[in-house]
Design a protein around this motif. Structure first.
Motif, short mmCIF file in Angstrom:
data_model
loop_
_atom_site.label_atom_id
_atom_site.label_comp_id
_atom_site.label_asym_id
_atom_site.label_seq_id
_atom_site.Cartn_x
_atom_site.Cartn_y
_atom_site.Cartn_z
N PHE A 1 8.78 18.93 21.48
CA PHE A 1 7.02 18.80 22.12
C PHE A 1 7.28 18.44 23.52
CE2 PHE A 1 9.54 14.79 23.19
CZ PHE A 1 10.27 14.80 22.15
N LEU A 2 8.82 19.22 24.24
CA LEU A 2 8.27 18.65 25.61
C LEU A 2 8.24 20.38 25.62
CD1 LEU A 2 12.13 17.29 26.42
CD2 LEU A 2 10.08 16.32 26.71
N SER A 3 8.28 21.17 25.22
CA SER A 3 7.65 22.11 25.15
C SER A 3 6.55 22.52 25.84
CB SER A 3 8.22 23.50 24.55
OG SER A 3 10.00 23.34 25.15
N ASP A 4 5.77 21.56 24.15
CA ASP A 4 4.52 21.88 23.87
C ASP A 4 3.65 20.21 25.29
OD1 ASP A 4 4.39 22.72 21.51
OD2 ASP A 4 4.50 21.05 20.45
N ALA A 5 4.48 20.05 25.88
CA ALA A 5 4.18 18.66 26.94
C ALA A 5 4.16 19.41 28.18
CB ALA A 5 5.03 17.77 26.72
N GLY A 6 4.77 21.13 28.62
CA GLY A 6 4.86 21.98 29.73
C GLY A 6 6.51 21.72 30.19
N PHE A 7 6.96 20.79 29.41
CA PHE A 7 8.55 20.91 29.95
C PHE A 7 9.15 22.55 29.60
CE2 PHE A 7 6.72 16.64 30.61
CZ PHE A 7 6.89 16.88 31.85
N SER A 8 9.90 22.92 30.41
CA SER A 8 10.70 24.31 29.71
C SER A 8 12.18 23.39 29.74
CB SER A 8 10.22 25.42 31.01
OG SER A 8 11.36 26.29 30.49
N VAL A 9 11.81 23.35 28.86
CA VAL A 9 13.94 22.75 27.84
C VAL A 9 13.87 23.62 26.91
CG1 VAL A 9 14.61 20.91 27.67
CG2 VAL A 9 13.14 20.84 28.93
N GLY A 10 15.38 24.11 26.65
CA GLY A 10 16.13 24.80 25.78
C GLY A 10 16.58 23.67 25.03
N ARG A 11 16.87 23.74 23.33
CA ARG A 11 17.68 23.25 22.52
C ARG A 11 18.76 22.58 23.00
NH1 ARG A 11 18.77 24.82 16.67
NH2 ARG A 11 20.07 22.80 15.69
N ASN A 12 19.14 23.95 23.77
CA ASN A 12 21.03 23.18 24.14
C ASN A 12 20.56 22.95 25.48
OD1 ASN A 12 20.13 25.12 25.60
ND2 ASN A 12 21.70 26.70 25.74
N GLN A 13 19.87 22.41 25.95
CA GLN A 13 19.72 21.25 27.22
C GLN A 13 19.48 20.30 26.45
OE1 GLN A 13 16.63 23.75 29.00
NE2 GLN A 13 18.03 24.85 30.88
N VAL A 14 18.68 19.85 25.10
CA VAL A 14 19.05 18.84 25.16
C VAL A 14 20.68 17.81 24.65
CG1 VAL A 14 17.85 16.97 23.23
CG2 VAL A 14 16.63 19.15 24.03
N ASP A 15 20.69 16.86 25.24
CA ASP A 15 22.14 16.52 25.23
C ASP A 15 22.27 15.53 23.65
OD1 ASP A 15 25.07 15.99 25.22
OD2 ASP A 15 24.64 14.96 27.24
N LEU A 16 22.13 15.92 22.88
CA LEU A 16 22.29 14.64 21.50
C LEU A 16 22.41 14.94 20.71
CD1 LEU A 16 19.71 12.39 20.37
CD2 LEU A 16 18.65 14.44 18.43
N LYS A 17 23.81 13.94 21.18
CA LYS A 17 25.67 13.53 19.96
C LYS A 17 24.66 13.69 18.38
CE LYS A 17 26.82 12.97 23.75
NZ LYS A 17 26.78 13.12 24.79
N ASN A 18 23.68 13.08 18.02
CA ASN A 18 23.93 13.05 16.59
C ASN A 18 22.09 12.48 16.29
OD1 ASN A 18 26.26 12.71 15.50
ND2 ASN A 18 26.72 10.85 16.89
N PRO A 19 21.08 13.41 15.43
CA PRO A 19 20.35 13.65 14.73
C PRO A 19 19.48 12.01 14.83
CG PRO A 19 20.71 14.81 13.49
CD PRO A 19 21.97 14.47 14.41
#
Length: 211
Positions: free
Chosen positions: A101-119
């Motif tokens: 959804f960040l990509s859909d909002a126009g931000f170039s962010v990869g999955r590995n750049q999201v620092d989420l410890k747990n879903p």
């Protein structure tokens, strides 16, 4: 295994540092992603010859990441998901979901750049770290709610993670319950369930017809 770092790696070192890492980490991450070279004489010579170019490329990536971080910093994003009365999601919000959804909002962010410890598995306001470059990080807030209306109330400070909070918003709709007695009958004119037996002394249509 000893490697030469081609970019700064958190808790390991900076560009050009020779560090010892676990073989699996080197083979599965550092080497195939171009973040390091095996530490041997040939690669030391290669790094020395290409150091200026490596540092220049890193500076470009850092600058691009800094621009994205500036645009993202402190932003709130609404994520609508189905959830139960206790606020538990029927599913979860994962790193892939956030990157999408960040990509859909126009931000170039990869999955590995999201620092989420747990879903994320509950509604609420969740702060998430975004690591765009080894030297560039930012934060966003996910407003996870059951609807856009709930997200707005949640952003205003309401706690919607309980059944009381949900029903509280519709208090007027439940006010009419005061007009019913404890057995569920209306105060003005009793209401019977379909097929219920009439009370003593009450005539039914059939009784009136047979009279």
């Amino acid at each position: 295994m000893k490697v030469i770092l081609l970019e700064r790696i958190a808790k390991l070192g900076a560009i050009g540092d020779e560090v010892t890492v676990k073989p699996g980490f080197a083979r599965n991450y550092l080497l195939p992603t171009g973040r390091a070279l095996r530490a041997n004489e040939a690669n030391r010579a290669r790094f020395a010859a290409e150091r200026d170019q490596i540092e220049a490329r890193n500076a470009e990536r850092k600058a691009a990441a800094a621009q994205i971080a500036q645009d993202l910093d402190g932003k709130d994003f609404i994520v609508v998901r189905s959830a139960g009365e206790t606020g538990q999601l029927y599913g979860s919000v994962s790193t892939r979901d956030i990157a999408d959804f960040l990509s859909d909002a126009g931000f170039s962010v990869g999955r590995n750049q999201v620092d989420l410890k747990n879903p994320i598995k509950t509604i609420g306001l969740h702060e998430v770290d975004i690591v765009l470059h080894p030297e560039v990080e930012t934060k966003i807030t996910l407003n996870v709610a059951r609807s856009a209306d709930e997200a707005e109330r949640q952003a205003a400070g309401e706690d919607l993670s309980s059944a009381d909070a949900i029903y509280g918003a519709n208090e007027d709709a439940f006010e009419s319950l005061a007009d019913f007695d404890e057995e569920g009958f209306a105060a003005e004119g009793e209401v019977f369930e379909e097929g219920a037996a009439p009370s003593e002394g009450e005539e039914t249509d059939e009784t009136q017809q047979s009279a």
